[in-house]
Design an enzyme around this catalytic site. Structure first.
Site, short mmCIF file in Angstrom:
data_model
loop_
_atom_site.label_atom_id
_atom_site.label_comp_id
_atom_site.label_asym_id
_atom_site.label_seq_id
_atom_site.Cartn_x
_atom_site.Cartn_y
_atom_site.Cartn_z
N GLY A 194 0.94 -1.23 0.00
CA GLY A 194 -0.08 -0.13 -0.04
C GLY A 194 0.99 1.31 -0.06
N VAL B 244 5.57 4.42 0.42
CA VAL B 244 5.39 3.22 0.05
C VAL B 244 5.59 2.01 1.10
CG1 VAL B 244 5.15 1.41 -2.12
CG2 VAL B 244 5.52 4.02 -2.40
N LYS C 146 8.38 0.41 5.26
CA LYS C 146 7.94 1.47 4.67
C LYS C 146 9.12 2.38 4.18
CE LYS C 146 4.38 3.46 7.00
NZ LYS C 146 3.49 3.68 6.10
N ASP D 183 -4.44 10.75 12.31
CA ASP D 183 -5.03 10.42 11.03
C ASP D 183 -5.38 9.10 11.31
OD1 ASP D 183 -5.55 10.63 8.31
OD2 ASP D 183 -3.67 9.97 7.94
#
EC number: 2.7.11.1
Length: 942
Positions: free
Chosen positions: A595, A601, A616, A717
């Site tokens: 993802g 990414v 990541k 978030d």
């Protein structure tokens, strides 16, 4: 004449008292008008009459003296007038659950004040003399205010009638005052100081206190909790999320104890039998400590949260420990169960990776606990391990005598107790046993001689009497010369040794790093386990070409026999070549992409040992403003965060401009995938019981972040794509703390990555102000998504239904007619399920309240959801369903070395009062436990 004089005197006195009373009532009038001006209530509030005694929520005496101001839960803003201190007859000041800001004015001198309720406002400071002269004060509730750092003032001593003191989440700092004990406050029954910045140990002056409810969770408190055993009135003790250590105390005197939460500390030793046998106990939480011995068995009536894998029990289920383990635990008990031993001494086989233990054919042959900062005494239990050949206890702080039982060990070859504080005669060992007692100044002396005022000199000679004085005079000059010569020689020898050590260290570093990786090497830092400078103890079981290590090997001296050697490896940072990392991700191939998001990414990888990881790869723009040291510092903080419902950050990788984060791999992907894309992915829709459990998992993870004592995190978030699922379909929150890695300033991309439209709290979207209530709002949106199966923003819907929160609230107002249509059609709605959905919907509405102060904390959400998960169980469970959840199962431990578990805090609650709601809908969610103060919020006690 006499009668006339008496009449005049009486009349004068009456008029004087009347004028004084008039002056007092005028003073009250002035103070109340000042209060009205500073609060500026709306005209509909009922404060328009010129006489304050006729205002709503105001109570006066017959002489117009104000005794009560009760305006809690009124949505008032503004500040408090300093003239409040002139209301000398005021008995109750209740201002809780408003939005009043500014400083709390001095209330000194209000001798009649009995109740002070200021909780859940925005007061920013509190004066040191706030309690001065409040001799009638019985209850203080000042929870949930953003005060500047303050300490509980000495002036509180004046309130000797105090029964309730509650200042949760009030930025209280310093240590817990010793004057809170029974000598000053004999009637104190509630002491709530959760989620502050208190440090230090529990004062022993609390012994004998009749406090019934003690909340000190979420702080930096240290030391043991022995004082609790003398607080016999305790019914509720919440000490979780601190830094307490040592063994648990004797609970036999706490006959009324009902709720005990000690999770997330460093307690060691066995769970005492006195706790297991308490008749009154209802709830206990001991998860995430270092408790040892057998798994405790509580009475069936007790709700127990005790994750077996987050402690150091010998077995995963109740049962007797191995005899070797029992003996070692008895030995540890004499050292007061040191945390370092408790962290390592796990399981039922001490011959597998137990620190300081070496075995031969399953028999313990060596116990080496040198330089372990041990205190206490040497246990006679050493004598029960007949296979022992070596006992190494040097360079510690042990006291007492060497036990006679050690002389019975038939195979003992070496006993090293050097550099301690031992005394007494050394027992007679066999001639072939090497005994090292150097560095114990009092060895050979009995205890009585040590405690005697006229005890001998360290040399052991008394020197008493005339001859002794003469001998000392004769020795004086020669001794002086000897001291000078010895000092010079000692100094030269010290310089030589220091030079030799520096040379050896330099050569060792050359050797250590001569074969290390080049600048292309990627450093993967293991999870933090304590001090920033502390190395991680690892045991080398084999070797690999892809994994190297920086290590030192230590072998116990005094033997040439291979079987007697103990080898322990001090490992700093694991070194993995970047080629290996690229290899496991196919050179960051697009086929390995799991993802992508605002930070970069994420790639899937699998190490040579089969461990799956998620890498990541950070976007350059995200961290371009961060220097290496700053980035490393931020990551070091994140690696300290350990929780079973937070995705584990295994480490970070640095290679030139590339910065990568290495996470544990979550095979089932995002919650978004299972909630919105299940049909396209060929998955089964989530059952309601699964949605409940996932919501609880997320709530627990975020609650932990908000409550971290050493570093508080706000996610900013929170959304389904940042919630990842394992094969057991349990949730973990991802990307927490990453906003901290973004650069600051106008060029920052924080506004893009620190929130997602549809999940942004109104105040955050408009002003950028960030509090924990921002995450609560996002969590409420996620609850709505779990209920409806709809995204927070869905442009495929009609315009009035695009925004989920607004649409959801409109639908929920009319529960019977429309709300049932809003529920995800894949949810099988029976009567029990529908009732559960309604409860979660109410919680979602609270979480998405427009004003931050109207939203509950995450601890409240945990309380509500955990009660649903525990008490509501669908009757039709399909054991063949691979997505079925056993609510009692343990989470998988693929990466045990870096994971720890958080437990439930299912502390009993029942409905009593309701949170305010924007839509004026009737609510049924309990907001505080029965019998607790009106200002209670669940964050106070978690």
């Amino acid at each position: 004449m006499k009668k006339r004089r008496t009449f005049l005197l009486f009349s004068f006195t009456f008029l004087l008292l009347l004028s004084l009373s008039k002056a007092d009532s005028d003073g009250d009038l002035s103070a109340m008008l000042s209060l009205k001006k500073s609060l500026n209530p709306p005209s509909s509030f009922g404060w328009s009459d010129p006489d304050p005694c006729k205002w709503t929520h105001i109570v006066c005496t017959g002489t117009k003296r104000v005794t009560r101001i009760q305006i809690g839960h009124s949505g008032l803003q503004g500040t408090l007038s300093p003239d409040l201190r002139n209301l000398s007859e005021l008995e109750r000041l209740e201002l809780q659950w408003n939005n009043i800001s500014g400083p709390v004015p001095s209330l000194s001198g209000l001798a009649s004040l009995q109740v002070l309720m200021l909780s859940n406002n925005n007061f920013d400071s509190i004066p040191s003399d706030v309690f001065q002269g409040l001799t009638s004060l019985q209850s203080v509730e000042i929870d949930n205010n953003p005060f500047k750092s303050w300490e509980i003032p000495e002036s509180l001593r004046n309130a000797s009638a105090l029964q309730n003191f509650s200042a949760n989440s009030a930025n209280v700092s310093g240590s817990l005052p010793g004057f809170l004990g029974p000598d000053e406050f004999p009637g104190l029954s509630i002491l709530h100081l959760a989620f502050n910045n208190l440090e230090g140990e529990l004062p022993m002056s609390l012994a004998g206190s009749q406090v019934q409810s003690l909340w000190l969770n979420g702080q930096k408190l240290t030391g043991d909790i022995t004082v609790l055993q003398n607080m016999t009135g305790l019914k509720e003790v919440w000490l979780h999320s601190n830094k307490f250590s040592g063994p648990l105390p004797d609970f036999s005197g706490l006959k009324e104890l009902e709720s005990l939460s000690l999770r997330d500390n460093s307690f060691t030793g066995p769970v005492p039998a006195s706790l297991l046998s308490l008749e009154s106990l209802k709830v206990v939480n001991l998860t995430n400590n270092h408790l040892q011995g057998p798994v405790p068995v509580f009475k069936s009536s007790v709700s127990v949260d005790l994750d077996k894998d987050s402690n150091s029990f010998c077995l995963s289920s109740p049962g007797e420990c191995d005899p070797r383990v029992k003996s070692l635990l008895l030995i540890a008990s004499s050292f007061d169960y040191p945390p370092r031993l408790a962290e390592s001494w796990k399981g039922n086989d001490p011959c597998t990776n137990w620190i300081g233990i070496a075995c031969s054919n399953g028999n313990i042959t060596v116990i080496s606990l040198e330089k372990m900062e041990l205190t206490g005494t040497i246990s006679p239990e050493f004598g029960a391990i007949k296979s022992l050949q070596r006992i190494i206890l040097g360079i510690n702080n042990l006291t007492g005598m060497i036990p006679q039982e050690l002389t019975t060990l038939p195979n003992l070859k070496t006993l090293d107790v050097s550099s301690n504080k031992l005394f007494g005669k050394v027992p007679g060992f066999r001639s072939n046993v090497v005994v090292n007692t150097n560095g114990n100044p009092d060895i050979g002396k009995d205890k009585s001689s040590l405690s005697s005022p006229g005890s001998s000199s360290p040399s052991g000679g008394s020197g008493s009497g005339i001859n002794g004085d003469k001998d000392r005079r004769g020795m004086k000059s020669s001794t002086f010369i000897g001291i000078i010569v010895g000092s010079v020689l000692g100094g030269l020898l010290s310089i030589f040794l220091i030079g030799l050590l520096v040379f050896c260290w330099y050569k060792k570093r050359q050797k250590r790093f001569s074969g290390s990786e080049s600048s292309n090497a990627v450093v993967v830092h293991p999870r933090h386990s304590g001090s920033d400078n502390e190395s991680v103890k690892i045991t080398v079981a084999g070797s690999s070409v892809s994994v190297g290590g920086i290590s030192d090997t230590y072998t116990l001296p005094g033997t040439s026999e291979v079987g007697d050697n103990i080898q322990m490896v001090e490992a700093g940072n694991m070194l993995i070549s970047i080629q290996v990392l690229r290899s496991v991700t196919n050179n960051f191939s697009s086929d390995n992409i799991l993802g992508s998001g605002g930070f970069g990414v994420v790639y899937k990888g699998e190490l040579h040992d089969g461990t799956k990881i998620a890498v990541k790869r950070m976007e350059n723009g995200v961290i371009a403003g961060k220097g290496f040291a700053e980035f490393k510092s931020e990551i070091a903080v994140l690696t300290k965060v350990r929780h079973r419902h937070l995705v584990t950050l295994l480490g970070y990788c640095l290679d030139g401009n590339e910065k990568l984060l290495v996470y544990e791999y979550m095979p089932q992907g995002t919650l978004s995938r299972h909630l919105f894309e299940w049909s396209e992915e060929g998955l089964k829709p989530l059952l309601w019981k699964q949605r409940l459990t996932l919501a609880l998992d997320v709530a627990r993870g975020v609650e932990y972040l908000h409550g971290l004592a050493h570093q508080s995190f706000i996610h900013r978030d929170l959304k389904p794509s940042n919630i990842l699922l394992g094969d057991d379909m349990r949730a973990k929150v991802a990307d927490f703390g990453l906003v901290r890695l973004a650069p600051e300033g106008k060029g920052s991309i924080e506004t893009r990555i620190a929130g997602t439209f549809g999940y942004l709290a109104p105040e955050y979207a408009v002003t950028g102000r960030v509090t924990t209530k921002v995450d609560v709002y996002s969590f409420g949106v996620i609850l709505m998504e779990l209920i409806t199966g709809r995204k927070s923003l869905d442009e495929s819907q009609p315009e009035e239904s695009i925004h989920l929160v607004s649409w959801f609230k409109r639908m929920y107002i009319n529960k019977e007619a429309s709300f049932k249509k809003a529920i995800d059609t894949t949810i099988d709605l029976d009567e029990e399920t529908l009732a559960s959905v309604h409860t979660v919907a109410e919680l979602a509405g609270h979480c998405c309240a427009r004003e931050p102060y109207q939203r509950p904390d995450m601890g409240h959400a945990v309380n509500i959801l955990s009660s649903l998960v525990e008490l509501w169980k669908p009757s039709d469970q399909n054991p063949e369903d691979i997505y079925g959840i056993d609510l009692d199962m343990s989470l998988p431990q693929a990466l045990k070395k870096w994971q720890a578990y958080e437990g439930r805090s299912d502390l009993e609650s029942s409905t009593s009062s309701l949170l305010p709601s924007l839509d004026n809908t009737q609510m049924s969610i309990p907001t505080r436990p029965y019998g607790f103060a009106e200002s209670f919020t669940s964050v106070d006690g978690r």
